[in-house]
Design a protein around this motif. Sequence first.
Motif, PDB file in Angstrom:
ATOM      1  N   ALA A 146      -0.825   9.444  81.004  1.00 20.70           N
ATOM      2  CA  ALA A 146       0.006   8.302  80.637  1.00 20.70           C
ATOM      3  C   ALA A 146       1.058   8.680  79.603  1.00 20.70           C
ATOM      4  O   ALA A 146       0.947   9.691  78.906  1.00 20.70           O
ATOM      5  N   SER A 147       2.061   7.842  79.469  1.00 19.00           N
ATOM      6  CA  SER A 147       3.108   8.030  78.474  1.00 19.00           C
ATOM      7  C   SER A 147       2.537   7.876  77.076  1.00 19.00           C
ATOM      8  O   SER A 147       1.662   7.047  76.826  1.00 19.00           O
ATOM      9  N   ASP A 148       3.054   8.674  76.124  1.00 15.24           N
ATOM     10  CA  ASP A 148       2.643   8.567  74.733  1.00 15.24           C
ATOM     11  C   ASP A 148       3.312   7.393  74.024  1.00 15.24           C
ATOM     12  O   ASP A 148       2.912   7.014  72.925  1.00 15.24           O
ATOM     13  N   THR A 149       4.351   6.834  74.629  1.00 11.97           N
ATOM     14  CA  THR A 149       5.122   5.773  73.982  1.00 11.97           C
ATOM     15  C   THR A 149       4.321   4.482  73.903  1.00 11.97           C
ATOM     16  O   THR A 149       3.778   4.012  74.904  1.00 11.97           O
ATOM     17  N   THR A 204       5.098  21.868  93.872  1.00 11.87           N
ATOM     18  CA  THR A 204       6.435  21.802  93.291  1.00 11.87           C
ATOM     19  C   THR A 204       6.770  20.352  92.979  1.00 11.87           C
ATOM     20  O   THR A 204       6.574  19.470  93.818  1.00 11.87           O
ATOM     21  N   PHE A 205       7.281  20.088  91.785  1.00  7.58           N
ATOM     22  CA  PHE A 205       7.459  18.705  91.337  1.00  7.58           C
ATOM     23  C   PHE A 205       8.554  18.623  90.289  1.00  7.58           C
ATOM     24  O   PHE A 205       9.034  19.632  89.766  1.00  7.58           O
ATOM     25  N   THR A 206       8.948  17.395  89.981  1.00  9.83           N
ATOM     26  CA  THR A 206       9.877  17.115  88.890  1.00  9.83           C
ATOM     27  C   THR A 206       9.225  16.099  87.966  1.00  9.83           C
ATOM     28  O   THR A 206       8.788  15.036  88.407  1.00  9.83           O
ATOM     29  N   GLY A 207       9.130  16.427  86.677  1.00  5.41           N
ATOM     30  CA  GLY A 207       8.493  15.528  85.735  1.00  5.41           C
ATOM     31  C   GLY A 207       8.378  16.155  84.367  1.00  5.41           C
ATOM     32  O   GLY A 207       8.924  17.226  84.097  1.00  5.41           O
ATOM     33  N   ARG A 208       7.625  15.462  83.482  1.00  5.34           N
ATOM     34  CA  ARG A 208       7.397  15.946  82.122  1.00  5.34           C
ATOM     35  C   ARG A 208       5.987  16.511  81.944  1.00  5.34           C
ATOM     36  O   ARG A 208       5.641  16.992  80.866  1.00  5.34           O
ATOM     37  N   GLY A 209       5.183  16.420  82.988  1.00  4.39           N
ATOM     38  CA  GLY A 209       3.835  16.943  82.883  1.00  4.39           C
ATOM     39  C   GLY A 209       3.145  16.949  84.228  1.00  4.39           C
ATOM     40  O   GLY A 209       3.576  16.268  85.163  1.00  4.39           O
ATOM     41  N   VAL A 210       2.083  17.720  84.334  1.00  6.44           N
ATOM     42  CA  VAL A 210       1.324  17.801  85.583  1.00  6.44           C
ATOM     43  C   VAL A 210      -0.145  18.008  85.251  1.00  6.44           C
ATOM     44  O   VAL A 210      -0.482  18.675  84.260  1.00  6.44           O
ATOM     45  N   TRP A 253       5.747  19.063  79.115  1.00  8.34           N
ATOM     46  CA  TRP A 253       7.004  19.568  78.567  1.00  8.34           C
ATOM     47  C   TRP A 253       7.678  18.459  77.769  1.00  8.34           C
ATOM     48  O   TRP A 253       7.402  17.273  77.972  1.00  8.34           O
ATOM     49  N   ALA A 254       8.581  18.862  76.879  1.00  9.63           N
ATOM     50  CA  ALA A 254       9.281  17.884  76.044  1.00  9.63           C
ATOM     51  C   ALA A 254      10.260  17.045  76.850  1.00  9.63           C
ATOM     52  O   ALA A 254      10.539  15.896  76.512  1.00  9.63           O
TER      53      ALA A 254
END
Length: 283
Positions: A146-149, A204-210, A253-254
Amino acid sequence: MRVHDRRHTALIVAIATITLFTISGPAPAAAATPPGLGRFMNAIGAVESGGDYHARNKTSGAYGKYQIMPSNWPSWARRYLGSSTAPETPPNQERVARGKFLTLFASLKSWRRVAYWWLTGSSKAAGWTAHATGYVDKVMRGYLVASDTIPTGGGGGTVTPPNRFSERSAAVHYTGSWKSAGFRAYAGGRATYATQAGASATFTFTGRGVTWFGPTGPTRGRARILVDGVYLKTVDLARHGFSAHVALFAKTWAARGSHSLTIQVVGGGSHPMVAIDEFVIRR
């Protein structure tokens, strides 16, 4: 929220006093915000309602993103908003839920126990039913991705859940010999496994984490992990008992970007099996 007033009365409150806030004021703060609050709020919201601020349970009357019982809202709103008649707007839902989660965590000391209390209204640490354990496990799997926000409810919409990709997704490229196995506890009822040394699966993906999810147990082996083609570590999946759906590896990733995660079967030995249930990416 699934239970009635005992969700409010079961808790032994660890904070003796807490400042009352007006409806337009800031969300209530505890002495220290525990790590993972935003992730937990987003995970609970996703499990309870799919993040829908307007969801209503026709049987219990529970309402909103966190499915707060109508019998609990007046007292919680009075405590965390300063008014028992405050409307259940998205921002108010977030303020009330945040205040309640902070109070619960101060007493229970872990997000797993807070999740259990949210379902049952009980603070006991052991002896949970299979249903309750499954609910808590589902929340904590969501917590991993989940998002940290910390949500504010300002958008008034719904939470977009993490992207989940099954082992059969076109985004996964296999080399070597992989087979399919069915089991009701797997995501989607199936998983893909291999035992041959060198067999690999590249997602293969696009995102901030996996996060890679799969089973562990006494028949499981080891896998080499490569991210963007670079070796990071070897994961040992052997355990004394079997678990069908475990977070086996996670990377964040950031910033959002395009990446690849490769799982290579080490093979050899008496228990070489490596299985893939699903991948979850963080947007």
